[in-house]
Design a protein around this motif. Structure first.
Motif, PDB file in Angstrom:
ATOM      1  N   TYR A  25      93.603 -36.765  99.644  1.00 43.81           N
ATOM      2  CA  TYR A  25      93.912 -36.960 101.058  1.00 43.81           C
ATOM      3  C   TYR A  25      95.203 -36.239 101.433  1.00 43.81           C
ATOM      4  O   TYR A  25      95.262 -35.538 102.443  1.00 43.81           O
ATOM      5  N   ALA A  26      96.220 -36.394 100.604  1.00 48.95           N
ATOM      6  CA  ALA A  26      97.495 -35.722 100.869  1.00 48.95           C
ATOM      7  C   ALA A  26      97.311 -34.212 100.894  1.00 48.95           C
ATOM      8  O   ALA A  26      97.837 -33.520 101.776  1.00 48.95           O
ATOM      9  N   GLU A  27      96.543 -33.702  99.946  1.00 47.30           N
ATOM     10  CA  GLU A  27      96.258 -32.266  99.902  1.00 47.30           C
ATOM     11  C   GLU A  27      95.514 -31.820 101.165  1.00 47.30           C
ATOM     12  O   GLU A  27      95.819 -30.785 101.759  1.00 47.30           O
ATOM     13  N   HIS A  28      94.539 -32.607 101.580  1.00 54.38           N
ATOM     14  CA  HIS A  28      93.777 -32.293 102.791  1.00 54.38           C
ATOM     15  C   HIS A  28      94.695 -32.264 104.016  1.00 54.38           C
ATOM     16  O   HIS A  28      94.607 -31.344 104.832  1.00 54.38           O
ATOM     17  N   LEU A  29      95.557 -33.271 104.156  1.00 56.75           N
ATOM     18  CA  LEU A  29      96.450 -33.321 105.312  1.00 56.75           C
ATOM     19  C   LEU A  29      97.319 -32.079 105.393  1.00 56.75           C
ATOM     20  O   LEU A  29      97.472 -31.488 106.466  1.00 56.75           O
ATOM     21  N   VAL A  30      97.867 -31.668 104.269  1.00 51.51           N
ATOM     22  CA  VAL A  30      98.722 -30.479 104.252  1.00 51.51           C
ATOM     23  C   VAL A  30      97.910 -29.241 104.601  1.00 51.51           C
ATOM     24  O   VAL A  30      98.307 -28.433 105.438  1.00 51.51           O
ATOM     25  N   ASN A  31      96.770 -29.086 103.962  1.00 54.48           N
ATOM     26  CA  ASN A  31      95.968 -27.871 104.164  1.00 54.48           C
ATOM     27  C   ASN A  31      95.328 -27.796 105.548  1.00 54.48           C
ATOM     28  O   ASN A  31      95.211 -26.715 106.121  1.00 54.48           O
ATOM     29  N   ALA A  32      94.898 -28.922 106.091  1.00 55.79           N
ATOM     30  CA  ALA A  32      94.131 -28.893 107.343  1.00 55.79           C
ATOM     31  C   ALA A  32      94.934 -29.265 108.587  1.00 55.79           C
ATOM     32  O   ALA A  32      94.602 -28.816 109.681  1.00 55.79           O
ATOM     33  N   HIS A  33      95.975 -30.067 108.438  1.00 58.56           N
ATOM     34  CA  HIS A  33      96.617 -30.609 109.630  1.00 58.56           C
ATOM     35  C   HIS A  33      98.132 -30.399 109.708  1.00 58.56           C
ATOM     36  O   HIS A  33      98.747 -30.814 110.692  1.00 58.56           O
ATOM     37  N   ALA A  34      98.729 -29.795 108.705  1.00 61.21           N
ATOM     38  CA  ALA A  34     100.184 -29.622 108.705  1.00 61.21           C
ATOM     39  C   ALA A  34     100.574 -28.267 109.279  1.00 61.21           C
ATOM     40  O   ALA A  34      99.813 -27.307 109.213  1.00 61.21           O
TER      41      ALA A  34
END
Length: 74
Positions: A25-34
């Motif tokens: 989830y943390a990886e997804h947030l950084v890659n997709a929404h940061a």
């Protein structure tokens, strides 16, 4: 299971444990929404904003996670 709470995002973790799901989830947030921004942030701190029109909040990672979880778990 962990799902992304961003509006319109259908991402969900497929992981063998809660810890693995949180990491995905943390990886997804950084890659997709940061976004990368120029800011003077003290070591050990992060900046977040919960809504697009909110001010940035400088806080610890743990407090940021708690704020995020409480905001999205309404």
């Amino acid at each position: 299971m962990r799902r992304c709470s961003h509006p319109g995002c259908s991402w969900q973790a497929i992981a063998p444990s809660d810890d693995a799901a949180l990491e995905q989830y943390a990886e997804h947030l950084v890659n997709a929404h940061a976004k990368t921004v120029e800011a003077d942030i003290p070591d050990g701190m992060v900046q977040i904003k919960l809504r697009e029109d909110d001010e940035w909040i400088t806080t610890t990672f743990e407090e940021a996670r708690d704020l995020h979880d409480s905001f999205h778990d309404h």
